[in-house]
Design a protein around this motif. Structure first.
Motif, PDB file in Angstrom:
ATOM      1  N   GLY A 231       0.939  -1.112   0.042  1.00  0.00           N
ATOM      2  CA  GLY A 231      -0.089   0.136  -0.082  1.00  0.00           C
ATOM      3  C   GLY A 231       0.927   1.373  -0.103  1.00  0.00           C
TER       4      GLY A 231
ATOM      5  N   VAL B 136      -2.794   2.215  -2.524  1.00  0.00           N
ATOM      6  CA  VAL B 136      -3.993   1.540  -2.398  1.00  0.00           C
ATOM      7  C   VAL B 136      -4.648   0.555  -3.340  1.00  0.00           C
ATOM      8  CG1 VAL B 136      -6.336   1.326  -1.230  1.00  0.00           C
ATOM      9  CG2 VAL B 136      -4.322   3.146  -0.358  1.00  0.00           C
ATOM     10  N   ARG B 137      -4.877   1.443  -4.511  1.00  0.00           N
ATOM     11  CA  ARG B 137      -5.697   0.822  -5.626  1.00  0.00           C
ATOM     12  C   ARG B 137      -4.880  -0.460  -6.195  1.00  0.00           C
ATOM     13  NH1 ARG B 137      -9.827   3.942  -8.789  1.00  0.00           N
ATOM     14  NH2 ARG B 137     -10.469   5.529  -7.437  1.00  0.00           N
ATOM     15  N   GLY B 138      -3.637  -0.269  -6.377  1.00  0.00           N
ATOM     16  CA  GLY B 138      -2.606  -1.354  -6.843  1.00  0.00           C
ATOM     17  C   GLY B 138      -2.878  -2.423  -5.866  1.00  0.00           C
ATOM     18  N   THR B 139      -2.623  -2.391  -4.415  1.00  0.00           N
ATOM     19  CA  THR B 139      -2.792  -3.262  -3.502  1.00  0.00           C
ATOM     20  C   THR B 139      -4.276  -4.033  -3.370  1.00  0.00           C
ATOM     21  OG1 THR B 139      -1.125  -1.923  -2.034  1.00  0.00           O
ATOM     22  CG2 THR B 139      -2.259  -3.613  -0.901  1.00  0.00           C
ATOM     23  N   LEU B 140      -4.966  -3.412  -3.717  1.00  0.00           N
ATOM     24  CA  LEU B 140      -6.368  -3.982  -3.896  1.00  0.00           C
ATOM     25  C   LEU B 140      -6.561  -5.010  -4.879  1.00  0.00           C
ATOM     26  CD1 LEU B 140      -8.911  -1.388  -2.430  1.00  0.00           C
ATOM     27  CD2 LEU B 140      -8.076  -3.487  -1.350  1.00  0.00           C
ATOM     28  N   LEU B 141      -5.716  -4.373  -6.194  1.00  0.00           N
ATOM     29  CA  LEU B 141      -6.083  -5.255  -7.296  1.00  0.00           C
ATOM     30  C   LEU B 141      -4.847  -6.463  -7.285  1.00  0.00           C
ATOM     31  CD1 LEU B 141      -6.786  -5.518 -10.002  1.00  0.00           C
ATOM     32  CD2 LEU B 141      -4.633  -4.144 -10.676  1.00  0.00           C
TER      33      LEU B 141
END
Length: 102
Positions: free
Chosen positions: A47, A52-57
């Motif tokens: 993160g 955050v978006r890359g981590t969620l993906l």
């Protein structure tokens, strides 16, 4: 999750001697629950580096691939669980080191 838990516990306990159920379950709980802090640490590191978006993906992709080890294992083709047969003369009171002392 209920169906998964019933099946995975049954599959672990079937080939295990009855005297070792507690040790086997404690070991599995240690491995599963013990890995969670490392996952949280990895999520925090990802993160802060990729956002955050890359981590969620990355988490979604990783979680969608968790079926692969079971799908590619011989477990998928099994129709009966392996079972442990207690040796003659040893009952549930006998453990890996012999009969329990009273």
């Amino acid at each position: 999750m209920v169906v998964y838990n019933i099946n995975q516990v049954s599959f672990r306990q079937a080939p295990c001697p009855s005297g070792l159920f507690s040790r086997m379950n404690a070991t599995m709980r240690f491995l599963i629950w013990g890995a969670m802090p490392f996952g949280a640490l990895l999520g925090g590191l990802l993160g802060s580096t990729i956002g955050v978006r890359g981590t969620l993906l990355a988490g979604a992709v990783g979680r969608s691939l968790t079926f692969l080890p079971v799908f590619l294992s011989p477990l998928r083709r099994m129709r009966e669980l392996p079972s442990y047969v207690e040796p003659a003369g040893e009952g549930p009171a006998a453990g890996p080191l012999g009969p329990r002392e009273s």
